[in-house]
Motif scaffolding. Structure first.
Motif, short mmCIF file in Angstrom:
data_model
loop_
_atom_site.label_atom_id
_atom_site.label_comp_id
_atom_site.label_asym_id
_atom_site.label_seq_id
_atom_site.Cartn_x
_atom_site.Cartn_y
_atom_site.Cartn_z
N LEU A 21 0.80 -1.40 0.21
CA LEU A 21 0.08 0.32 -0.16
C LEU A 21 0.52 0.76 -0.26
O LEU A 21 0.57 2.15 -0.82
N LEU A 22 2.03 1.28 1.05
CA LEU A 22 2.46 2.78 0.66
C LEU A 22 3.58 2.53 -0.56
O LEU A 22 4.14 3.86 -0.83
N ILE A 23 3.88 1.24 -1.12
CA ILE A 23 4.52 1.58 -2.64
C ILE A 23 3.33 2.19 -3.49
O ILE A 23 3.36 3.45 -4.37
N ILE A 24 2.17 1.76 -3.29
CA ILE A 24 0.93 2.58 -4.21
C ILE A 24 0.61 3.82 -4.02
O ILE A 24 0.30 4.09 -5.16
N PHE A 25 1.02 4.08 -2.18
CA PHE A 25 0.69 5.62 -2.43
C PHE A 25 2.03 6.43 -2.83
O PHE A 25 1.79 7.48 -3.72
N LEU A 26 3.20 6.29 -2.68
CA LEU A 26 3.74 6.74 -3.88
C LEU A 26 4.31 7.12 -5.29
O LEU A 26 3.82 8.11 -5.53
N ILE A 27 3.78 5.56 -5.79
CA ILE A 27 3.79 5.96 -6.96
C ILE A 27 2.35 7.02 -7.15
O ILE A 27 2.61 7.87 -8.14
N THR A 28 1.27 7.13 -6.70
CA THR A 28 0.28 7.93 -7.19
C THR A 28 0.28 9.18 -6.34
O THR A 28 -0.61 9.89 -7.31
N SER A 29 1.16 9.04 -5.86
CA SER A 29 1.30 10.60 -5.51
C SER A 29 2.24 11.55 -6.20
O SER A 29 2.15 13.16 -5.84
N PHE A 30 3.32 10.71 -7.00
CA PHE A 30 4.08 11.68 -8.07
C PHE A 30 3.11 11.88 -9.81
O PHE A 30 2.66 11.03 -9.86
N ASN A 31 3.34 13.19 -8.99
CA ASN A 31 2.82 13.39 -11.15
C ASN A 31 3.96 14.49 -12.19
O ASN A 31 4.14 15.59 -12.37
N SER A 32 4.10 13.41 -12.50
CA SER A 32 5.70 13.88 -13.51
C SER A 32 5.35 12.89 -14.38
O SER A 32 5.40 11.55 -13.60
N PHE A 67 -2.18 0.96 -23.17
CA PHE A 67 -2.32 2.26 -22.45
C PHE A 67 -0.67 2.01 -22.05
O PHE A 67 -0.72 1.31 -20.54
N ILE A 68 -0.06 3.21 -22.35
CA ILE A 68 0.87 3.45 -21.79
C ILE A 68 0.70 5.27 -20.74
O ILE A 68 0.85 6.05 -21.70
N ASN A 69 0.80 5.78 -19.60
CA ASN A 69 0.81 7.00 -18.96
C ASN A 69 2.55 6.64 -18.41
O ASN A 69 2.68 6.72 -17.41
N ASP A 70 3.40 7.92 -18.67
CA ASP A 70 4.80 8.15 -17.87
C ASP A 70 4.63 9.64 -17.29
O ASP A 70 5.03 10.13 -18.62
N LEU A 71 5.18 9.58 -16.61
CA LEU A 71 4.40 11.29 -15.89
C LEU A 71 6.34 11.83 -15.22
O LEU A 71 6.89 10.07 -14.14
N LYS A 72 6.95 11.96 -15.39
CA LYS A 72 7.89 12.98 -14.04
C LYS A 72 8.30 14.32 -13.79
O LYS A 72 7.28 15.23 -14.04
N PHE A 77 11.07 22.26 -9.60
CA PHE A 77 10.67 21.03 -9.85
C PHE A 77 10.02 21.24 -11.50
O PHE A 77 9.44 21.99 -11.17
N VAL A 78 10.48 20.54 -12.76
CA VAL A 78 10.03 20.73 -13.74
C VAL A 78 9.08 18.75 -13.94
O VAL A 78 9.27 18.63 -14.03
N ASN A 79 8.39 19.53 -15.44
CA ASN A 79 7.23 18.34 -15.39
C ASN A 79 7.65 17.76 -16.68
O ASN A 79 7.88 18.63 -17.65
N LYS A 80 7.49 16.24 -17.15
CA LYS A 80 7.83 16.02 -18.68
C LYS A 80 6.63 14.64 -18.46
O LYS A 80 6.56 14.15 -17.73
N GLY A 81 6.40 13.98 -19.97
CA GLY A 81 5.08 13.48 -20.09
C GLY A 81 5.14 12.32 -21.37
O GLY A 81 5.63 12.64 -22.10
N ILE A 82 4.20 11.17 -20.78
CA ILE A 82 3.98 10.46 -22.79
C ILE A 82 2.90 10.03 -21.96
O ILE A 82 2.46 8.84 -20.77
N GLN A 83 1.94 9.84 -23.12
CA GLN A 83 0.38 9.02 -23.28
C GLN A 83 0.75 8.11 -24.67
O GLN A 83 1.23 9.15 -25.24
N HIS A 84 0.78 7.10 -24.30
CA HIS A 84 0.78 6.00 -25.55
C HIS A 84 -0.56 5.11 -25.18
O HIS A 84 -0.38 4.27 -24.51
N LEU A 85 -1.18 5.04 -26.98
CA LEU A 85 -2.23 3.94 -26.89
C LEU A 85 -1.33 3.21 -28.06
O LEU A 85 -1.65 3.94 -29.06
N THR A 119 9.98 9.02 -11.30
CA THR A 119 9.31 8.81 -12.60
C THR A 119 7.71 7.88 -12.01
O THR A 119 8.55 7.13 -11.13
N ASN A 120 6.94 8.17 -12.39
CA ASN A 120 6.02 6.79 -12.33
C ASN A 120 5.69 6.77 -13.94
O ASN A 120 5.48 7.23 -13.97
#
Length: 252
Positions: A6-17, A74-79, A88-96, A58-59
């Motif tokens: 649950l901690l791993i999932i929380f950390l993953i979903t907390s970052f918007n990049s 479907f891939i959603n890659d945020l950093k 901090f700055v954002n970057k990302g990719i959405q791929h279908l 990276t998430n």
């Protein structure tokens, strides 16, 4: 153990990049020959050195649905990235991506991708592509693939004075997925993407990942990525590379 996951999932979903130039879809496919949903969530922490020192979190989220004839991915890659001492700055990719099986060793691939990347001065890059994907081996433990695609590319720089690029590129890739032991995996993919009207303008990318299973659905992964762009946006280096360590939670 439940609290740890649950901690791993929380950390993953907390970052918007994925990589600043080419998204390696092969490393995110789930090997499956049955009809089912599967997916994965990654959390990576990196220290990169090219023209500047960069700290990165990276998430990656992947969802896949596979049937006997069709595969949907479907891939959603945020950093989140920090450059030198800046914020901090954002970057990302959405791929279908969609695969349709034609015969046992041949599939038709269609994909769409959107991307933004402040580090590489990319305000927006959109891709649409189609082409065949060949399966070169039948072994479940040692898999080799070859893809040859055509893709339309629309690219806008963060610099408003830079011309918007609209081009057609080829995209050829060779990928291997090796599983020498039950708890160890090695996935390596190399891409070559030339501009069709000018072959001296090309991109080469390689991503190699070593995964070690630590629990049933939890992997430790080390990834090395190398990119070369013969004609990058002005001010961006031709060669970029990074070494990343992280954890991957999978489900199926």
């Amino acid at each position: 153990m439940k609290s740890f996951i649950l901690l791993i999932i929380f950390l993953i979903t907390s970052f918007n990049s994925i990589n600043a130039q080419i998204v390696n879809v092969e490393s995110l496919r789930r090997i499956s020959d049955t009809s089912k949903w599967s997916g994965a969530a990654n959390l990576d922490i990196s220290l990169i050195k090219n023209t500047q020192s960069i700290f990165k979190i990276t998430n990656k989220i992947r969802l896949q649905y596979n049937t006997e004839k069709n595969l949907y991915l479907f891939i959603n890659d945020l950093k989140l990235e920090q450059i030198e001492d800046n914020s901090f700055v954002n970057k990302g990719i959405q791929h279908l991506r969609y695969n349709r099986k034609i015969i046992e060793r041949l599939k038709l691939e269609v994909f769409a991708q959107s991307q933004y990347d402040a580090i590489s001065d990319i305000k927006f890059r959109g891709l649409l592509g189609i082409g065949p994907r060949f399966k070169l081996s039948k072994s479940r433990d040692y898999r080799f693939y070859l893809g040859t695609l055509l893709m339309y590319e629309h690219e806008e720089s963060s610099d408003s004075n830079t011309e918007i690029l609209r081009d057609v590129r080829g995209s050829a890739y060779f990928s291997c997925s090796l599983y020498p032991l039950e708890h160890i995996s090695l996935v390596s993919t190399t891409y070559y993407q030339p501009l069709l009207k000018q072959f001296s303008d090309f991109r080469i990318s390689n991503e190699t990942s070593l995964g070690i299973k630590v629990l049933k659905n939890l992997l430790f992964k080390t990834t090395f990525t190398y990119n070369f762009d013969a004609s990058p946006i002005i001010g961006i280096p031709k060669t970029q590379y990074e070494l990343t360590n992280g954890i991957v939670y999978t489900f199926d």
